[in-house]
Design a protein around this motif. Structure first.
Motif, mmCIF file in Angstrom:
data_model
loop_
_atom_site.group_PDB
_atom_site.id
_atom_site.type_symbol
_atom_site.label_atom_id
_atom_site.label_comp_id
_atom_site.label_asym_id
_atom_site.label_seq_id
_atom_site.Cartn_x
_atom_site.Cartn_y
_atom_site.Cartn_z
ATOM 1 N N LEU A 1 -2.881 -0.521 -3.550
ATOM 2 C CA LEU A 1 -3.501 -0.795 -2.244
ATOM 3 C C LEU A 1 -3.366 -2.282 -1.971
ATOM 4 O O LEU A 1 -3.713 -3.105 -2.825
ATOM 5 N N PRO B 1 -4.615 -4.117 1.208
ATOM 6 C CA PRO B 1 -5.172 -4.153 2.565
ATOM 7 C C PRO B 1 -4.940 -5.474 3.274
ATOM 8 O O PRO B 1 -4.911 -5.514 4.508
ATOM 9 N N VAL C 1 -9.938 6.444 1.010
ATOM 10 C CA VAL C 1 -10.355 5.704 -0.184
ATOM 11 C C VAL C 1 -11.861 5.455 -0.153
ATOM 12 O O VAL C 1 -12.575 5.659 -1.142
ATOM 13 N N GLU D 1 -2.086 3.541 7.312
ATOM 14 C CA GLU D 1 -2.848 2.745 6.356
ATOM 15 C C GLU D 1 -4.348 2.844 6.625
ATOM 16 O O GLU D 1 -5.156 2.924 5.694
ATOM 17 N N ASN D 2 -4.729 2.856 7.899
ATOM 18 C CA ASN D 2 -6.153 3.005 8.229
ATOM 19 C C ASN D 2 -6.684 4.356 7.759
ATOM 20 O O ASN D 2 -7.806 4.453 7.242
ATOM 21 N N TRP E 1 -5.607 2.025 -7.182
ATOM 22 C CA TRP E 1 -6.449 3.175 -6.830
ATOM 23 C C TRP E 1 -6.064 4.320 -7.763
ATOM 24 O O TRP E 1 -4.953 4.845 -7.689
ATOM 25 N N VAL F 1 -14.254 -1.919 -3.403
ATOM 26 C CA VAL F 1 -14.520 -1.070 -2.235
ATOM 27 C C VAL F 1 -15.946 -0.540 -2.277
ATOM 28 O O VAL F 1 -16.705 -0.663 -1.315
ATOM 29 N N SER G 1 -4.384 11.260 -1.241
ATOM 30 C CA SER G 1 -4.241 10.018 -0.469
ATOM 31 C C SER G 1 -2.996 10.068 0.410
ATOM 32 O O SER G 1 -3.031 9.648 1.574
ATOM 33 N N MET H 1 -7.044 4.196 3.935
ATOM 34 C CA MET H 1 -8.189 3.404 3.491
ATOM 35 C C MET H 1 -9.509 4.087 3.836
ATOM 36 O O MET H 1 -10.501 3.922 3.112
ATOM 37 N N THR I 1 0.829 -1.203 0.000
ATOM 38 C CA THR I 1 0.000 0.000 0.000
ATOM 39 C C THR I 1 0.868 1.259 0.000
ATOM 40 O O THR I 1 1.794 1.385 0.807
#
Length: 231
Positions: A51, A53, A130, A123-124, A61, A74, A182, A127, A20
């Protein structure tokens, strides 16, 4: 205009190492791509973000503004324009296939990888962004020209507002803006003074910290990918 001099690497070598936040950039060859290259004086015409996850989920993305649509894991939409997530195994072979065979017609591809993996918090946050931005449309003009050129005018207007006036346009995202926003969401780029729409694909490939002022991390130099990519 020349890209990196590092020898290109096989996609099969790069694929297992992707995480990611890593970036993929492409070079297109249509008239709008040439216009972008003329402004940038660099070969890069499109950019997006990897990405990952989970170890088994590998997505891309980006905000292409058109072309073939793919299911979005997503949003759950079977196909959508604008900001979208797509399986990397589908999107990369499509982008690098010749336009004459129904592909995206990109003639070159590069990868840049974060030197330090994102933290769980970063990362959280990424996302979460996103999930909020997925489906936001590509900027477009309203001129009596082809849809492709209206996308170009929309992109150009948004980019110039960001570059020249540090102003942004709500409700739309082009490819480099999506990536920059992002990175801002993950705390990797400052929110000021440049807004996300001040960035273009070449700036995200730049190794100059004055152009791409990453916070607490760094990207590898752009590395070319051997084409064609089959999966």
């Amino acid at each position: 205009m020349t890209g990196p001099v590092i020898p290109p690497v096989a996609w099969s070598t790069i694929l297992p190492t992707l995480k990611t936040g890593d970036l993929l950039s492409f070079e297109g060859v249509d008239a709008l791509d040439f216009a972008i290259q003329f402004v940038e004086q660099q070969p890069y015409t499109h950019v997006g973000m990897v990405l990952r996850p989970t170890p088994d989920q590998l997505w891309f993305w980006d905000a292409p503004g058109g072309g073939t649509l793919f299911p979005d894991p997503v949003s759950g939409n079977p196909a959508q324009t604008g900001a979208r997530v797509a399986a990397l195994s589908s999107i990369v072979p499509y982008y690098t296939a010749p336009a004459s065979s129904g592909g995206g017609g990109e003639v070159a591809m590069w990868v840049r990888q974060l030197k330090v993996p994102l933290t769980t918090v970063q990362e959280n946050a990424l996302m979460t962004y996103v999930g909020l931005a997925d489906g936001i449309p590509f900027p477009t003009g309203k001129l009596p020209v082809s849809p492709r050129w209206n996308l170009g005018f929309g992109f150009g207007e948004s980019w110039m507002l960001g570059r020249e006036f540090n102003a942004t346009v709500a409700g739309s995202l082009f490819c480099a803006q999506l990536v920059a926003q992002s990175y801002m969401a993950a705390g990797l780029l400052p929110l000021y003074p440049k807004p996300a729409n001040a960035y273009d694909p070449a700036m995200l490939m730049s190794q100059d910290p004055a152009v791409l002022p990453l916070i607490g991390n760094a990207l590898t130099p752009p590395v070319g990918v051997q084409l064609p990519v089959t999966g």
